[in-house]
Design an enzyme around this catalytic site. Sequence first.
Site, PDB file in Angstrom:
ATOM      1  N   PHE A 160       0.739  -1.074  -0.110  1.00 49.99           N
ATOM      2  CA  PHE A 160       0.001   0.061   0.046  1.00 49.99           C
ATOM      3  C   PHE A 160       0.699   1.217   0.038  1.00 49.99           C
ATOM      4  O   PHE A 160       0.358   2.339  -0.402  1.00 49.99           O
ATOM      5  CB  PHE A 160      -0.904  -0.146   1.062  1.00 49.99           C
ATOM      6  N   CYS A 292       9.558   1.689   3.550  1.00 49.85           N
ATOM      7  CA  CYS A 292      10.407   0.375   4.286  1.00 49.85           C
ATOM      8  C   CYS A 292      11.886   0.900   4.297  1.00 49.85           C
ATOM      9  O   CYS A 292      12.630   0.478   4.696  1.00 49.85           O
ATOM     10  CB  CYS A 292      10.189  -0.578   3.243  1.00 49.85           C
ATOM     11  N   GLU A 392       9.011  -3.290  13.618  1.00 50.78           N
ATOM     12  CA  GLU A 392       8.764  -2.195  12.441  1.00 50.78           C
ATOM     13  C   GLU A 392       7.337  -1.491  12.667  1.00 50.78           C
ATOM     14  O   GLU A 392       6.367  -1.935  12.337  1.00 50.78           O
ATOM     15  CB  GLU A 392       8.794  -2.890  11.168  1.00 50.78           C
TER      16      GLU A 392
END
Length: 507
Positions: A160, A292, A392
């Site tokens: 996404f 990321c 994360e």
Amino acid sequence: MTDTLTDTLTDTEVLNHWINGANHEGSSTRTAPVYNPARGIVAKQVRLASTADVDAAVASALAAFPVWRETSQAKRQTIMYNFRELLNARKGELADILTAEHGKVTADALGEIARGIEVVEFALGMPHLAKGEFSENVSTGVDVYTLRQPLGVVGIISPFNFPAMVPMWFYPIAIAAGNTVVLKPSEKDPSAANWMAELMMEAGLPAGVFNVIHGDKEAVDALLVHPDVQSISFVGSTPIAKYIFETASSHGKRVQALGGAKNHMLVLPDADLDLTADAAVNAGFGSAGERCMAISVVLAVEPVADDLIAKIAERMKGLRVGDGMRGCDMGPLITEAHRDKVASYIDLATTDGADVVVDGRGVEVDGEASGFWLGPTLFDKVSTESAVYQDEIFGPVLSVVRVESYEEGLDIINRGRYGNGTAIFTNDGGAGRRFQHEVQVGMVGINVPIPVPVAYHSFGGWKESAFGDAKAYGPAGIAFFTREKAVTSRWLDPSHGGINLGFPQSH
């Protein structure tokens, strides 16, 4: 695979699949809501594919493959060039789609598209990039040469956080090399995929070469095990990347599976702290931290921590949070559930003994109160044992860990489970060179906070940030989407020497 809500069809606009060059409703009546995260409302529904719908998309790609494979490289490149021109001319439309469904601000959306266009431009070099090699007269009258040929139908499963760029890491190279594609975008912000597929057809791509199937775990699993899908490309969280790799590879497919990250910025005492503070804010809070390659941990080598934290906090005060259409610096998070999960780490940080320097909850926003807001958040004195450090978080949360030396900071990075990206900030060339050699991470920045490689190098991390050894785009992308064939050729003449049953040898 996801915690997507499902619903039956409503009067809201419904986004269909794109199969064989046309909108395709499919056989499933399941849908999922697509939110405008800046408003906190459902903007449309997206269809969730059944296995039969995936079969239809793959069948379309399979039927298109023989003709596309035999299409000349010159014709393929013309289509790809047309696509590049159309994309440049209409990128504002795509940016608006990204802002409306993901929430990232317009400038960030345009930046994402620009980095995707880099890969399209790289793929324009396919006539050169896919050339084989030739060795003449390896034995008397014998030549050996290699060919690079397409795989067939390839599957792409994208996340996404980059609805345009990440698919463009894969499909331009795959298509330019002669493959046909089935793309499964995130159901959270799916419209960009259809828009790009339609634009490819406008550029001249034949129907069936690029198909889009929307869905959740059912669609993903159907792609992973489908016998006519030759490869899978995936970017997402580590648990899912591992699942994708193990499932697809066990069914005989090539796999690019890029997972999660916990990226560190190591700041040495000689660093320019103004430059470093700017970089930490840009890399930590851009796209609301939903990258990321975001910097989520600053390793501050003492005695710089106090000064650096003060500079970061001062810059955070000037950030304007709100609707990405209004020229803000940072937008909302993708869903309410994700916003609440990220916000929960603020209480956890306090419980684990960290100092909350800036609390992003209750931030004043330039947008509707119903949006999925969380302002930039800064923690100090974070323990490496805390879940705030270990997890994360994937949101606008920046943690500072104080260390006493370069060696201590390096050790923390190298002991981490992830190895996606990292950066060092220093004015010492020797320290920078030592860091790039010693750090156990796949992508390294030296005074560069988000070291995403340009399109003609390849993207990929180490350790639990990647599974298998296949990186994305660049030379690795060419190798991934083609198969090498070696040909040994001899054109006989009357003096070939007759029958000889011995093993062939070079002479």
